[in-house]
Motif scaffolding. Structure first.
Motif, short mmCIF file in Angstrom:
data_model
loop_
_atom_site.label_atom_id
_atom_site.label_comp_id
_atom_site.label_asym_id
_atom_site.label_seq_id
_atom_site.Cartn_x
_atom_site.Cartn_y
_atom_site.Cartn_z
N UNK A 280 6.17 2.20 3.57
CA UNK A 280 5.77 3.47 2.85
C UNK A 280 7.04 4.12 2.86
N UNK A 281 7.09 4.89 1.57
CA UNK A 281 8.44 5.39 1.39
C UNK A 281 8.11 7.10 0.95
N UNK A 282 8.58 8.01 1.84
CA UNK A 282 8.50 9.35 1.51
C UNK A 282 9.13 9.92 0.17
N UNK A 322 13.20 8.31 3.52
CA UNK A 322 12.43 8.17 4.88
C UNK A 322 11.42 6.99 4.66
N UNK A 323 11.54 5.73 5.29
CA UNK A 323 10.89 4.88 5.15
C UNK A 323 9.95 4.52 6.60
N UNK A 324 8.64 3.89 6.48
CA UNK A 324 7.72 3.60 7.68
C UNK A 324 7.13 2.36 7.31
N UNK A 325 7.06 1.43 8.40
CA UNK A 325 6.51 0.11 8.28
C UNK A 325 7.17 -0.75 9.20
N UNK A 394 -0.12 12.35 -0.03
CA UNK A 394 0.45 12.59 -1.32
C UNK A 394 1.86 12.60 -1.15
N UNK A 395 2.45 12.63 -0.04
CA UNK A 395 3.80 12.53 0.21
C UNK A 395 4.24 11.20 0.28
N UNK A 396 3.52 10.11 0.37
CA UNK A 396 4.19 8.66 0.72
C UNK A 396 3.65 7.66 -0.32
N UNK A 397 4.44 6.85 -0.91
CA UNK A 397 3.83 5.72 -1.63
C UNK A 397 4.39 4.54 -1.02
N UNK A 398 3.85 3.29 -1.65
CA UNK A 398 3.81 2.22 -1.06
C UNK A 398 4.97 1.34 -1.69
N UNK A 399 5.93 0.57 -1.06
CA UNK A 399 6.92 -0.14 -1.69
C UNK A 399 6.97 -1.63 -1.21
N UNK A 400 6.70 -2.68 -2.18
CA UNK A 400 6.75 -3.89 -1.55
C UNK A 400 8.14 -4.37 -1.13
#
Length: 508
Positions: A280-282, A322-325, A394-400
Protein backbone atom coordinates in the motif's frame (compact mmCIF):
# COMPACT_ATOMS: atom_id res chain seq x y z
CA UNK A 1 42.45 -20.44 -20.56
CA UNK A 2 39.38 -18.36 -21.29
CA UNK A 3 38.87 -16.96 -24.77
CA UNK A 4 40.52 -13.55 -24.82
CA UNK A 5 38.73 -11.85 -27.63
CA UNK A 6 35.38 -11.92 -29.37
CA UNK A 7 35.44 -14.24 -32.37
CA UNK A 8 32.88 -14.31 -35.14
CA UNK A 9 32.61 -17.93 -36.18
CA UNK A 10 31.94 -18.94 -39.77
CA UNK A 11 28.61 -20.51 -38.83
CA UNK A 12 27.35 -17.25 -37.28
CA UNK A 13 28.06 -18.37 -33.73
CA UNK A 14 29.52 -15.77 -31.37
CA UNK A 15 32.10 -16.89 -28.81
CA UNK A 16 32.90 -14.81 -25.72
CA UNK A 17 34.38 -15.17 -22.23
CA UNK A 18 31.39 -14.61 -19.94
CA UNK A 19 27.65 -14.48 -20.52
CA UNK A 20 25.32 -12.99 -17.92
CA UNK A 21 21.62 -13.79 -18.26
CA UNK A 22 19.35 -11.09 -16.84
CA UNK A 23 20.12 -7.40 -16.28
CA UNK A 24 19.30 -7.26 -12.57
CA UNK A 25 21.39 -6.30 -9.55
CA UNK A 26 23.13 -9.71 -9.38
CA UNK A 27 24.39 -9.70 -12.98
CA UNK A 28 25.28 -6.02 -12.63
CA UNK A 29 27.34 -6.77 -9.53
CA UNK A 30 29.09 -9.83 -10.96
CA UNK A 31 29.86 -8.06 -14.24
CA UNK A 32 31.27 -5.03 -12.42
CA UNK A 33 33.49 -7.13 -10.16
CA UNK A 34 34.82 -9.17 -13.08
CA UNK A 35 35.55 -6.03 -15.10
CA UNK A 36 37.68 -4.77 -12.21
CA UNK A 37 39.49 -8.09 -11.82
CA UNK A 38 40.05 -8.91 -15.51
CA UNK A 39 39.26 -5.89 -17.71
CA UNK A 40 40.33 -7.75 -20.85
CA UNK A 41 37.62 -10.41 -20.58
CA UNK A 42 34.71 -10.05 -22.98
CA UNK A 43 31.29 -10.03 -21.30
CA UNK A 44 27.86 -10.26 -22.91
CA UNK A 45 24.54 -9.65 -21.15
CA UNK A 46 21.12 -10.76 -22.39
CA UNK A 47 17.96 -9.21 -20.93
CA UNK A 48 14.49 -9.95 -22.25
CA UNK A 49 13.03 -6.61 -21.11
CA UNK A 50 13.73 -3.13 -22.50
CA UNK A 51 15.91 -1.85 -19.66
CA UNK A 52 18.08 -2.94 -16.75
CA UNK A 53 16.55 -3.58 -13.34
CA UNK A 54 12.94 -3.90 -14.47
CA UNK A 55 11.96 -7.08 -12.60
CA UNK A 56 12.97 -8.00 -9.02
CA UNK A 57 15.57 -5.21 -8.81
CA UNK A 58 13.09 -2.49 -9.72
CA UNK A 59 12.45 -0.02 -6.90
CA UNK A 60 8.70 -0.70 -6.96
CA UNK A 61 9.18 -4.47 -6.85
CA UNK A 62 11.11 -4.80 -3.57
CA UNK A 63 11.15 -3.26 -0.10
CA UNK A 64 14.23 -1.10 -0.71
CA UNK A 65 15.64 -2.02 2.69
CA UNK A 66 19.37 -2.28 3.12
CA UNK A 67 19.04 -5.63 4.90
CA UNK A 68 21.54 -5.57 7.76
CA UNK A 69 19.35 -7.34 10.38
CA UNK A 70 18.96 -4.07 12.28
CA UNK A 71 15.16 -4.26 12.35
CA UNK A 72 14.07 -7.58 10.79
CA UNK A 73 12.86 -9.75 13.65
CA UNK A 74 12.79 -12.92 11.52
CA UNK A 75 16.61 -12.88 11.41
CA UNK A 76 16.76 -13.47 15.19
CA UNK A 77 15.07 -16.48 16.78
CA UNK A 78 14.20 -17.40 20.33
CA UNK A 79 15.82 -20.58 21.64
CA UNK A 80 13.99 -23.00 23.97
CA UNK A 81 15.90 -21.58 26.95
CA UNK A 82 14.64 -18.06 26.20
CA UNK A 83 17.91 -16.73 24.83
CA UNK A 84 18.01 -15.13 21.38
CA UNK A 85 20.04 -16.60 18.53
CA UNK A 86 21.63 -13.71 16.62
CA UNK A 87 23.96 -15.75 14.40
CA UNK A 88 21.90 -15.16 11.23
CA UNK A 89 21.67 -11.44 12.03
CA UNK A 90 25.46 -11.26 12.34
CA UNK A 91 25.96 -13.05 9.03
CA UNK A 92 23.53 -10.79 7.14
CA UNK A 93 24.97 -7.63 8.70
CA UNK A 94 28.51 -8.63 7.73
CA UNK A 95 27.35 -9.33 4.17
CA UNK A 96 25.70 -5.94 3.87
CA UNK A 97 28.92 -4.30 5.08
CA UNK A 98 30.66 -5.98 2.13
CA UNK A 99 28.14 -4.42 -0.27
CA UNK A 100 28.65 -0.99 1.30
CA UNK A 101 32.43 -1.27 0.90
CA UNK A 102 32.13 -2.21 -2.76
CA UNK A 103 29.71 0.62 -3.51
CA UNK A 104 32.10 3.01 -1.75
CA UNK A 105 34.98 1.76 -3.91
CA UNK A 106 32.95 2.41 -7.06
CA UNK A 107 32.09 5.95 -5.93
CA UNK A 108 35.66 6.72 -4.86
CA UNK A 109 36.98 5.55 -8.23
CA UNK A 110 34.38 7.63 -10.08
CA UNK A 111 32.89 4.49 -11.65
CA UNK A 112 29.42 5.48 -10.45
CA UNK A 113 28.20 8.95 -9.53
CA UNK A 114 25.73 10.55 -7.13
CA UNK A 115 25.31 7.84 -4.47
CA UNK A 116 22.37 9.75 -2.97
CA UNK A 117 20.37 8.58 -5.98
CA UNK A 118 20.51 5.00 -4.74
CA UNK A 119 21.23 5.08 -0.98
CA UNK A 120 20.13 7.23 1.95
CA UNK A 121 20.58 6.90 5.66
CA UNK A 122 17.30 6.09 7.39
CA UNK A 123 16.52 4.84 10.92
CA UNK A 124 15.68 1.14 11.15
CA UNK A 125 13.21 0.18 13.88
CA UNK A 126 11.54 -2.93 15.26
CA UNK A 127 8.07 -2.45 16.78
CA UNK A 128 6.12 -4.95 18.89
CA UNK A 129 3.02 -4.99 21.07
CA UNK A 130 2.12 -7.18 24.06
CA UNK A 131 4.18 -8.14 27.09
CA UNK A 132 5.51 -11.39 25.60
CA UNK A 133 6.74 -9.70 22.42
CA UNK A 134 8.23 -6.81 24.39
CA UNK A 135 10.15 -9.32 26.53
CA UNK A 136 11.54 -10.92 23.34
CA UNK A 137 12.45 -7.55 21.82
CA UNK A 138 14.31 -6.52 24.97
CA UNK A 139 16.28 -9.78 25.06
CA UNK A 140 17.02 -9.37 21.34
CA UNK A 141 18.23 -5.80 21.96
CA UNK A 142 20.48 -6.93 24.82
CA UNK A 143 21.99 -9.74 22.72
CA UNK A 144 22.57 -7.55 19.66
CA UNK A 145 24.08 -4.56 21.47
CA UNK A 146 26.79 -6.75 22.99
CA UNK A 147 28.03 -7.12 19.43
CA UNK A 148 30.00 -4.24 17.83
CA UNK A 149 28.00 -4.61 14.57
CA UNK A 150 24.88 -3.31 16.31
CA UNK A 151 26.33 -0.46 18.38
CA UNK A 152 24.07 2.58 18.57
CA UNK A 153 20.81 0.65 18.85
CA UNK A 154 18.31 2.04 21.38
CA UNK A 155 15.36 0.38 23.14
CA UNK A 156 12.32 2.07 24.60
CA UNK A 157 8.85 1.20 25.86
CA UNK A 158 8.19 4.78 26.99
CA UNK A 159 5.22 6.17 24.99
CA UNK A 160 6.64 9.70 25.08
CA UNK A 161 9.97 8.55 23.64
CA UNK A 162 8.15 6.51 21.00
CA UNK A 163 6.09 9.60 20.13
CA UNK A 164 9.39 11.34 19.32
CA UNK A 165 10.57 8.42 17.19
CA UNK A 166 7.38 7.48 15.34
CA UNK A 167 4.69 10.18 15.78
CA UNK A 168 2.51 8.87 12.95
CA UNK A 169 2.38 5.41 14.50
CA UNK A 170 1.78 6.68 18.05
CA UNK A 171 -0.86 9.30 17.19
CA UNK A 172 -4.33 8.19 18.29
CA UNK A 173 -2.99 5.08 20.03
CA UNK A 174 -4.16 4.08 23.52
CA UNK A 175 -1.17 4.63 25.73
CA UNK A 176 -2.18 1.85 28.11
CA UNK A 177 -1.38 -0.72 25.38
CA UNK A 178 2.07 -2.27 26.01
CA UNK A 179 4.30 -1.29 23.09
CA UNK A 180 8.07 -1.12 22.57
CA UNK A 181 10.58 -0.43 19.84
CA UNK A 182 14.27 -0.52 19.03
CA UNK A 183 15.87 2.13 16.85
CA UNK A 184 19.21 2.50 15.14
CA UNK A 185 20.00 5.55 13.01
CA UNK A 186 22.55 3.92 10.71
CA UNK A 187 20.02 1.94 8.68
CA UNK A 188 19.59 2.61 4.96
CA UNK A 189 16.99 2.91 2.24
CA UNK A 190 18.43 1.49 -1.00
CA UNK A 191 17.02 2.02 -4.47
CA UNK A 192 18.28 -1.17 -6.09
CA UNK A 193 16.68 -0.24 -9.41
CA UNK A 194 18.68 2.98 -9.61
CA UNK A 195 21.87 1.20 -8.53
CA UNK A 196 21.35 -1.51 -11.16
CA UNK A 197 20.93 1.07 -13.91
CA UNK A 198 24.08 2.90 -12.75
CA UNK A 199 26.11 -0.31 -12.83
CA UNK A 200 24.91 -1.22 -16.31
CA UNK A 201 25.69 2.27 -17.59
CA UNK A 202 29.19 1.77 -16.21
CA UNK A 203 29.50 -1.69 -17.81
CA UNK A 204 28.41 -0.41 -21.20
CA UNK A 205 31.06 2.32 -20.90
CA UNK A 206 33.55 -0.52 -20.33
CA UNK A 207 32.48 -2.09 -23.65
CA UNK A 208 30.29 -4.78 -22.12
CA UNK A 209 27.80 -5.83 -24.81
CA UNK A 210 24.33 -5.53 -23.23
CA UNK A 211 21.50 -6.80 -25.42
CA UNK A 212 18.03 -5.73 -24.26
CA UNK A 213 14.88 -7.33 -25.69
CA UNK A 214 16.86 -10.55 -26.10
CA UNK A 215 15.60 -13.74 -24.46
CA UNK A 216 17.68 -16.86 -23.78
CA UNK A 217 15.48 -19.75 -24.90
CA UNK A 218 17.87 -22.67 -24.39
CA UNK A 219 21.38 -23.58 -23.27
CA UNK A 220 23.50 -26.72 -23.44
CA UNK A 221 27.11 -27.90 -23.41
CA UNK A 222 28.69 -28.32 -26.83
CA UNK A 223 31.38 -30.76 -27.94
CA UNK A 224 34.11 -28.29 -26.92
CA UNK A 225 32.80 -28.10 -23.37
CA UNK A 226 31.55 -24.54 -23.84
CA UNK A 227 28.03 -23.39 -23.04
CA UNK A 228 25.96 -22.75 -26.13
CA UNK A 229 22.96 -20.43 -25.75
CA UNK A 230 20.09 -19.84 -28.12
CA UNK A 231 19.12 -16.18 -27.91
CA UNK A 232 16.01 -14.75 -29.53
CA UNK A 233 15.60 -11.13 -30.56
CA UNK A 234 12.19 -10.18 -29.13
CA UNK A 235 11.50 -7.77 -32.01
CA UNK A 236 12.64 -9.67 -35.09
CA UNK A 237 12.19 -13.19 -33.78
CA UNK A 238 15.66 -14.08 -35.08
CA UNK A 239 17.58 -16.66 -33.06
CA UNK A 240 21.38 -16.61 -32.77
CA UNK A 241 23.80 -18.88 -30.97
CA UNK A 242 26.32 -17.56 -28.48
CA UNK A 243 28.93 -19.59 -26.63
CA UNK A 244 30.97 -18.93 -23.51
CA UNK A 245 33.09 -20.84 -21.06
CA UNK A 246 31.21 -19.32 -18.10
CA UNK A 247 27.52 -18.48 -17.76
CA UNK A 248 25.72 -16.82 -14.89
CA UNK A 249 21.94 -17.19 -14.71
CA UNK A 250 20.63 -14.13 -12.86
CA UNK A 251 17.13 -14.02 -14.29
CA UNK A 252 15.17 -13.73 -11.03
CA UNK A 253 12.25 -16.15 -11.06
CA UNK A 254 13.19 -17.10 -14.62
CA UNK A 255 16.46 -18.66 -13.42
CA UNK A 256 14.86 -21.97 -12.43
CA UNK A 257 13.70 -22.87 -15.95
CA UNK A 258 17.12 -22.03 -17.42
CA UNK A 259 18.88 -24.00 -14.69
CA UNK A 260 16.70 -26.99 -15.56
CA UNK A 261 17.51 -26.61 -19.27
CA UNK A 262 21.24 -26.66 -18.46
CA UNK A 263 20.88 -30.28 -17.35
CA UNK A 264 23.54 -30.03 -14.64
CA UNK A 265 23.08 -32.60 -11.83
CA UNK A 266 23.17 -29.87 -9.19
CA UNK A 267 19.97 -28.39 -10.65
CA UNK A 268 17.93 -31.54 -10.25
CA UNK A 269 15.41 -32.17 -7.44
CA UNK A 270 14.89 -28.41 -7.06
CA UNK A 271 11.54 -26.73 -7.48
CA UNK A 272 10.09 -23.29 -6.98
CA UNK A 273 6.93 -21.77 -5.57
CA UNK A 274 5.97 -18.24 -6.66
CA UNK A 275 4.67 -15.65 -4.21
CA UNK A 276 3.73 -12.14 -5.33
CA UNK A 277 3.79 -9.06 -3.14
CA UNK A 278 1.34 -6.19 -2.76
CA UNK A 279 2.17 -2.92 -1.01
CA UNK A 280 0.00 0.00 0.00
CA UNK A 281 1.46 3.36 -1.01
CA UNK A 282 0.45 6.65 0.59
CA UNK A 283 -0.77 9.33 -1.82
CA UNK A 284 -1.07 12.08 0.81
CA UNK A 285 2.18 14.14 1.14
CA UNK A 286 1.06 15.48 4.54
CA UNK A 287 0.95 11.92 5.92
CA UNK A 288 4.24 10.97 4.25
CA UNK A 289 6.03 13.86 5.98
CA UNK A 290 5.01 12.59 9.43
CA UNK A 291 7.11 9.43 9.18
CA UNK A 292 10.85 8.98 8.69
CA UNK A 293 11.98 5.40 9.31
CA UNK A 294 11.69 1.79 8.27
CA UNK A 295 9.60 0.14 10.97
CA UNK A 296 9.37 -3.66 10.96
CA UNK A 297 6.83 -5.56 13.02
CA UNK A 298 6.47 -9.25 13.81
CA UNK A 299 4.87 -11.79 11.49
CA UNK A 300 1.59 -13.19 12.73
CA UNK A 301 1.55 -16.73 14.11
CA UNK A 302 1.52 -19.20 11.21
CA UNK A 303 2.53 -16.60 8.62
CA UNK A 304 5.72 -17.16 6.55
CA UNK A 305 8.87 -15.03 7.11
CA UNK A 306 8.31 -12.96 3.96
CA UNK A 307 5.05 -11.66 5.45
CA UNK A 308 6.69 -9.52 8.16
CA UNK A 309 4.72 -6.24 8.07
CA UNK A 310 6.68 -3.01 7.76
CA UNK A 311 5.99 0.69 7.31
CA UNK A 312 8.73 2.18 5.16
CA UNK A 313 9.85 5.63 4.23
CA UNK A 314 11.16 5.24 0.68
CA UNK A 315 13.00 7.57 -1.70
CA UNK A 316 12.06 6.84 -5.31
CA UNK A 317 12.99 9.26 -8.11
CA UNK A 318 14.28 11.57 -5.36
CA UNK A 319 10.77 11.80 -3.94
CA UNK A 320 9.90 10.76 -0.41
CA UNK A 321 7.05 8.27 -0.20
CA UNK A 322 5.54 5.84 2.30
CA UNK A 323 4.78 2.15 1.76
CA UNK A 324 3.17 -0.50 3.94
CA UNK A 325 3.15 -4.24 3.42
CA UNK A 326 3.81 -6.69 2.07
CA UNK A 327 0.56 -8.49 1.52
CA UNK A 328 1.00 -11.79 -0.26
CA UNK A 329 -0.64 -12.65 -3.53
CA UNK A 330 -0.49 -15.66 -5.76
CA UNK A 331 0.17 -16.02 -9.46
CA UNK A 332 1.65 -19.07 -11.20
CA UNK A 333 4.03 -16.70 -13.01
CA UNK A 334 7.69 -16.85 -11.99
CA UNK A 335 8.26 -13.28 -13.17
CA UNK A 336 5.96 -10.30 -13.16
CA UNK A 337 6.33 -10.39 -16.95
CA UNK A 338 6.28 -14.19 -17.03
CA UNK A 339 3.85 -16.86 -18.26
CA UNK A 340 0.82 -18.34 -16.51
CA UNK A 341 2.38 -21.74 -17.28
CA UNK A 342 5.64 -21.05 -15.40
CA UNK A 343 4.77 -23.10 -12.31
CA UNK A 344 3.35 -26.06 -14.25
CA UNK A 345 6.27 -26.24 -16.68
CA UNK A 346 8.80 -26.12 -13.81
CA UNK A 347 7.58 -29.53 -12.58
CA UNK A 348 9.91 -32.19 -13.99
CA UNK A 349 10.31 -35.95 -13.39
CA UNK A 350 13.33 -35.25 -11.18
CA UNK A 351 11.54 -32.75 -8.88
CA UNK A 352 7.92 -33.90 -8.91
CA UNK A 353 8.23 -35.84 -5.64
CA UNK A 354 9.98 -32.88 -4.03
CA UNK A 355 7.18 -30.57 -5.17
CA UNK A 356 4.46 -32.96 -3.95
CA UNK A 357 6.17 -33.32 -0.57
CA UNK A 358 6.32 -29.53 -0.27
CA UNK A 359 2.63 -29.27 -1.14
CA UNK A 360 1.75 -31.67 1.66
CA UNK A 361 4.02 -29.89 4.14
CA UNK A 362 3.07 -26.34 3.31
CA UNK A 363 -0.72 -26.42 3.77
CA UNK A 364 -0.50 -23.52 6.28
CA UNK A 365 1.28 -21.43 3.60
CA UNK A 366 -1.40 -22.35 1.04
CA UNK A 367 -4.12 -21.35 3.50
CA UNK A 368 -2.30 -18.10 4.26
CA UNK A 369 -1.96 -17.21 0.58
CA UNK A 370 -5.65 -17.91 -0.07
CA UNK A 371 -6.59 -15.67 2.85
CA UNK A 372 -4.29 -12.93 1.59
CA UNK A 373 -5.63 -13.07 -1.96
CA UNK A 374 -9.19 -12.75 -0.65
CA UNK A 375 -8.49 -9.59 1.37
CA UNK A 376 -10.42 -6.50 0.40
CA UNK A 377 -8.78 -3.07 0.46
CA UNK A 378 -10.60 -2.27 3.71
CA UNK A 379 -9.29 -5.46 5.32
CA UNK A 380 -5.80 -4.44 4.28
CA UNK A 381 -6.47 -1.02 5.78
CA UNK A 382 -7.32 -2.70 9.09
CA UNK A 383 -3.87 -4.30 9.11
CA UNK A 384 -2.33 -0.94 8.29
CA UNK A 385 -4.20 0.61 11.22
CA UNK A 386 -2.30 -1.69 13.56
CA UNK A 387 0.65 0.53 12.57
CA UNK A 388 -1.19 3.80 11.87
CA UNK A 389 -4.41 3.96 13.93
CA UNK A 390 -5.56 7.12 12.11
CA UNK A 391 -4.99 5.79 8.55
CA UNK A 392 -7.69 6.80 6.04
CA UNK A 393 -8.55 4.62 3.04
CA UNK A 394 -8.52 7.54 0.62
CA UNK A 395 -4.86 8.25 1.47
CA UNK A 396 -3.63 4.84 0.33
CA UNK A 397 -3.45 2.98 -3.00
CA UNK A 398 -2.45 -0.59 -3.83
CA UNK A 399 0.74 -1.35 -5.78
CA UNK A 400 1.57 -4.82 -7.07
CA UNK A 401 5.23 -5.57 -6.35
CA UNK A 402 7.47 -8.26 -7.81
CA UNK A 403 7.25 -12.04 -7.98
CA UNK A 404 9.51 -14.09 -5.71
CA UNK A 405 10.13 -17.77 -6.37
CA UNK A 406 10.83 -19.54 -3.09
CA UNK A 407 13.20 -22.47 -3.56
CA UNK A 408 11.95 -25.98 -2.75
CA UNK A 409 14.55 -28.69 -2.26
CA UNK A 410 15.39 -31.74 -0.19
CA UNK A 411 17.45 -30.99 2.91
CA UNK A 412 18.84 -33.00 5.80
CA UNK A 413 17.21 -30.74 8.36
CA UNK A 414 13.80 -30.35 6.74
CA UNK A 415 13.54 -33.55 4.72
CA UNK A 416 12.00 -33.87 1.29
CA UNK A 417 10.31 -30.84 -0.20
CA UNK A 418 11.58 -28.18 2.20
CA UNK A 419 10.67 -24.59 1.38
CA UNK A 420 13.66 -22.25 1.58
CA UNK A 421 13.21 -18.55 2.31
CA UNK A 422 16.70 -17.27 1.56
CA UNK A 423 19.01 -16.74 -1.40
CA UNK A 424 20.46 -19.85 -3.08
CA UNK A 425 23.33 -20.19 -5.54
CA UNK A 426 23.47 -23.40 -7.57
CA UNK A 427 26.88 -24.04 -9.17
CA UNK A 428 28.05 -26.80 -11.50
CA UNK A 429 30.82 -28.99 -10.14
CA UNK A 430 33.26 -27.67 -12.75
CA UNK A 431 32.32 -24.02 -12.05
CA UNK A 432 31.27 -23.36 -15.64
CA UNK A 433 27.74 -22.22 -14.79
CA UNK A 434 26.00 -20.73 -11.76
CA UNK A 435 22.39 -19.78 -11.12
CA UNK A 436 20.91 -17.55 -8.46
CA UNK A 437 17.55 -18.56 -6.98
CA UNK A 438 15.42 -17.44 -4.05
CA UNK A 439 14.55 -14.17 -2.36
CA UNK A 440 15.42 -12.07 0.72
CA UNK A 441 17.95 -10.81 1.72
CA UNK A 442 18.83 -10.98 -1.97
CA UNK A 443 19.98 -7.66 -3.38
CA UNK A 444 21.44 -6.39 -0.09
CA UNK A 445 23.95 -9.23 -0.06
CA UNK A 446 24.65 -9.20 -3.81
CA UNK A 447 28.37 -8.44 -3.47
CA UNK A 448 29.05 -11.22 -0.96
CA UNK A 449 26.98 -13.68 -2.99
CA UNK A 450 28.81 -12.80 -6.22
CA UNK A 451 32.18 -13.13 -4.49
CA UNK A 452 31.12 -16.64 -3.50
CA UNK A 453 30.23 -17.34 -7.14
CA UNK A 454 33.67 -16.09 -8.24
CA UNK A 455 35.43 -18.21 -5.60
CA UNK A 456 33.55 -21.36 -6.65
CA UNK A 457 33.71 -20.80 -10.38
CA UNK A 458 37.22 -19.38 -10.81
CA UNK A 459 39.27 -21.08 -8.05
CA UNK A 460 42.40 -21.07 -10.23
CA UNK A 461 42.38 -17.24 -10.27
CA UNK A 462 41.50 -16.43 -6.64
CA UNK A 463 45.07 -16.06 -5.36
CA UNK A 464 45.93 -13.81 -8.28
CA UNK A 465 42.78 -11.71 -7.79
CA UNK A 466 42.87 -11.45 -4.01
CA UNK A 467 44.90 -8.19 -3.77
CA UNK A 468 42.41 -6.43 -6.06
CA UNK A 469 39.44 -7.87 -4.15
CA UNK A 470 40.93 -6.54 -0.91
CA UNK A 471 41.35 -3.14 -2.54
CA UNK A 472 37.65 -3.15 -3.38
CA UNK A 473 36.55 -4.70 -0.07
CA UNK A 474 39.05 -4.02 2.74
CA UNK A 475 37.40 -6.53 5.09
CA UNK A 476 37.57 -9.39 2.54
CA UNK A 477 38.40 -12.65 4.31
CA UNK A 478 37.97 -11.12 7.76
CA UNK A 479 35.14 -10.84 10.26
CA UNK A 480 34.27 -7.25 11.11
CA UNK A 481 32.68 -8.44 14.33
CA UNK A 482 36.05 -9.81 15.44
CA UNK A 483 37.94 -6.70 14.28
CA UNK A 484 36.25 -3.69 15.94
CA UNK A 485 38.95 -1.25 14.79
CA UNK A 486 38.48 -2.31 11.16
CA UNK A 487 34.71 -2.13 11.64
CA UNK A 488 34.94 1.48 12.83
CA UNK A 489 37.23 2.34 9.94
CA UNK A 490 34.87 0.70 7.41
CA UNK A 491 31.82 2.43 8.88
CA UNK A 492 33.54 5.81 8.75
CA UNK A 493 34.88 5.43 5.22
CA UNK A 494 31.66 4.06 3.71
CA UNK A 495 29.51 6.73 5.35
CA UNK A 496 31.82 9.41 4.00
CA UNK A 497 32.07 7.94 0.49
CA UNK A 498 28.33 7.34 0.19
CA UNK A 499 27.50 10.68 1.79
CA UNK A 500 25.16 9.11 4.34
CA UNK A 501 25.72 11.46 7.27
CA UNK A 502 25.76 14.55 5.09
CA UNK A 503 22.61 13.51 3.26
CA UNK A 504 20.71 12.94 6.45
CA UNK A 505 21.70 16.32 7.86
CA UNK A 506 20.86 17.98 4.56
CA UNK A 507 17.48 16.26 4.45
CA UNK A 508 16.55 17.39 7.95
Amino acid sequence: MLVKRLIKMSNGETKTDVILIGAGIMSATLGTILKELVPEWEIKVFEKLENAGEESSNEWNNAGTGHAALCELNYTTEKPDGSVDISKAISINEQFQVSMQFWSYLVNRGLIQNPQEFIRQLPHMSLVQGEQNISFLKRRFEALTKNPLFQGMEFSEDPEKLMEWIPLIMEGRKWNEPIAATKIDTGTDVNFGALTRMLFNHLENKNVDVKYNHSVTDLKRNSEGLWELKVQNQFSGNVKRHTAKFVFIGGGGGSLHLLQKSGIPEGKNIGGFPVSGIFMVCNNPAVVEQHHAKVYGKAKVGAPPMSVPHLDTRFIDNKKTLLFGPFAGFSPKFLKTGSMLDLVTSVKPNNVLTMLAAGAKEMPLTKYLIQQVMLSKEQRMEELREFIPSAKSEDWDLVVAGQRVQVIKDTEAGGKGTLQFGTEVITAADGSIAALLGASPGASTAVQVMLQVIKKCFPEHINEWEPKIKEMIPSYGMSLMKNPDLLREVHSSTEQSLGLTEKELAYN
